[in-house]
Scaffold this motif. Structure first.
Motif, PDB file in Angstrom:
ATOM      1  N   PHE A   1       0.828  -1.198   0.000  1.00  0.00           N
ATOM      2  CA  PHE A   1       0.000   0.000   0.000  1.00  0.00           C
ATOM      3  C   PHE A   1       0.869   1.257   0.000  1.00  0.00           C
ATOM      4  O   PHE A   1       0.433   2.306  -0.474  1.00  0.00           O
TER       5      PHE A   1
ATOM      6  N   LEU B   1       1.480   2.047  -3.502  1.00  0.00           N
ATOM      7  CA  LEU B   1       0.269   2.634  -4.087  1.00  0.00           C
ATOM      8  C   LEU B   1       0.180   4.117  -3.746  1.00  0.00           C
ATOM      9  O   LEU B   1      -0.159   4.948  -4.598  1.00  0.00           O
TER      10      LEU B   1
ATOM     11  N   PHE C   1       5.345  -2.657  -8.832  1.00  0.00           N
ATOM     12  CA  PHE C   1       4.059  -3.212  -9.267  1.00  0.00           C
ATOM     13  C   PHE C   1       4.215  -4.261 -10.363  1.00  0.00           C
ATOM     14  O   PHE C   1       3.388  -5.165 -10.482  1.00  0.00           O
TER      15      PHE C   1
END
Length: 283
Positions: free
Chosen positions: A76, A79, A199
């Motif tokens: 996260f 992100l 990612f």
């Protein structure tokens, strides 16, 4: 007070200081007609998003993996970096579209207003950086250096404003704005590339996969190394999976010893999760 609680408190304080000042910057940049202040406001907006994400993620840092997120919540953070980086990218492009035309048709910013905002910027960012730098966590240290970059930007605004109070050189404002924005863009693009590699499960930059392959293959009892994959979970912690093949005469009770040797070989690569499968060659 625990270290984790203190770290969360410091990051939260830095976030609110930065966010409030970012709002003041946008208003001040508009009122003083200064592109340098507006460009730094865009920079600080990205910092606020990073600080807010770090504050939130600091609270989740001890949360273990579950059925939905087996590796935990570490990605996260990547992100959050992707979101803040995207905001900064488009914000910086907008600032450049406003600043470049002013090189050919400079406007008259309020130098005295810029001076007061610069003093306020150095004070607020300096206090936030000091609070984070006094902390013990790696997150606090990284964020404190990021805020020190902001202080340098405000020192630039301070110098330019003093010069313009005595010399009518209004082109200095858009020039400083472009310099700050290009610096921000350079770091944003670099960080976005790193984030996208996370990612896309790319091999971390510090890992030489071929060298690791050869080192594992050199372990006594290992004949072949297959499906060797190393990737980053969040940009800091890495994971690894590999399949090893041994001959038919291999003493099966030694498989634990081989796995331990493999983990020792890659211990310097920040690998926190590893899956090592051992198979016997059929021929």
């Amino acid at each position: 007070m625990s270290k984790n609680h203190s770290s969360t408190k410091n990051t939260r304080l830095a976030f609110f200081l930065n966010l409030i000042f970012t709002i003041i910057e946008f208003i001040g940049g508009y009122l003083t007609n200064s592109m340098a202040i507006l460009s730094d406001a865009v920079h600080d907006l990205g910092d606020s998003l990073s600080l807010g994400g770090s504050w939130y993620l600091q609270r989740l840092s001890n949360k273990e993996g579950n059925n939905r997120y087996s590796f935990g919540y570490k990605r996260f953070s990547a992100l959050g970096a992707l979101i803040s980086g995207t905001v900064l990218l488009f914000g910086s492009i907008f600032v450049l579209t406003e600043a470049i035309p002013r090189l050919f048709n400079p406007t008259h910013p309020d130098a005295q207003g810029m001076l007061w905002f610069a003093i306020l910027g150095v004070a607020i960012n300096g206090f936030a950086a000091w609070r984070l730098h006094s902390g013990s966590s790696m997150n606090e240290k990284v964020l404190s250096w990021h805020l020190l970059e902001d202080i340098l930007g405000w020192v630039g605004v301070l110098i330019i404003s003093i010069v313009m109070m005595f010399k009518d050189i209004h082109i200095l404002d858009p020039i400083l704005s472009i310099v700050i924005t290009c610096f921000v863009l350079f770091n944003v693009v670099r960080n976005l590339i790193k984030t996208m590699k996370v990612f896309l499960d790319a091999v971390p930059d510090e890992v030489d996969l071929d060298a690791v392959h050869e080192q594992i293959k050199s372990i006594n009892g290992v004949d072949e190394v297959d499906h060797l994959h190393i990737w980053s979970i969040d940009g800091e912690e890495n994971a690894m999976i590999t399949h090893l093949y041994t001959s038919k005469g291999f003493a099966w009770e030694k498989q634990g010893e081989i796995k331990e040797k493999v983990r020792d070989l890659v211990s310097h690569l920040d690998i926190k999760h590893s899956t090592i499968e051992i198979h016997i060659k059929e021929n």
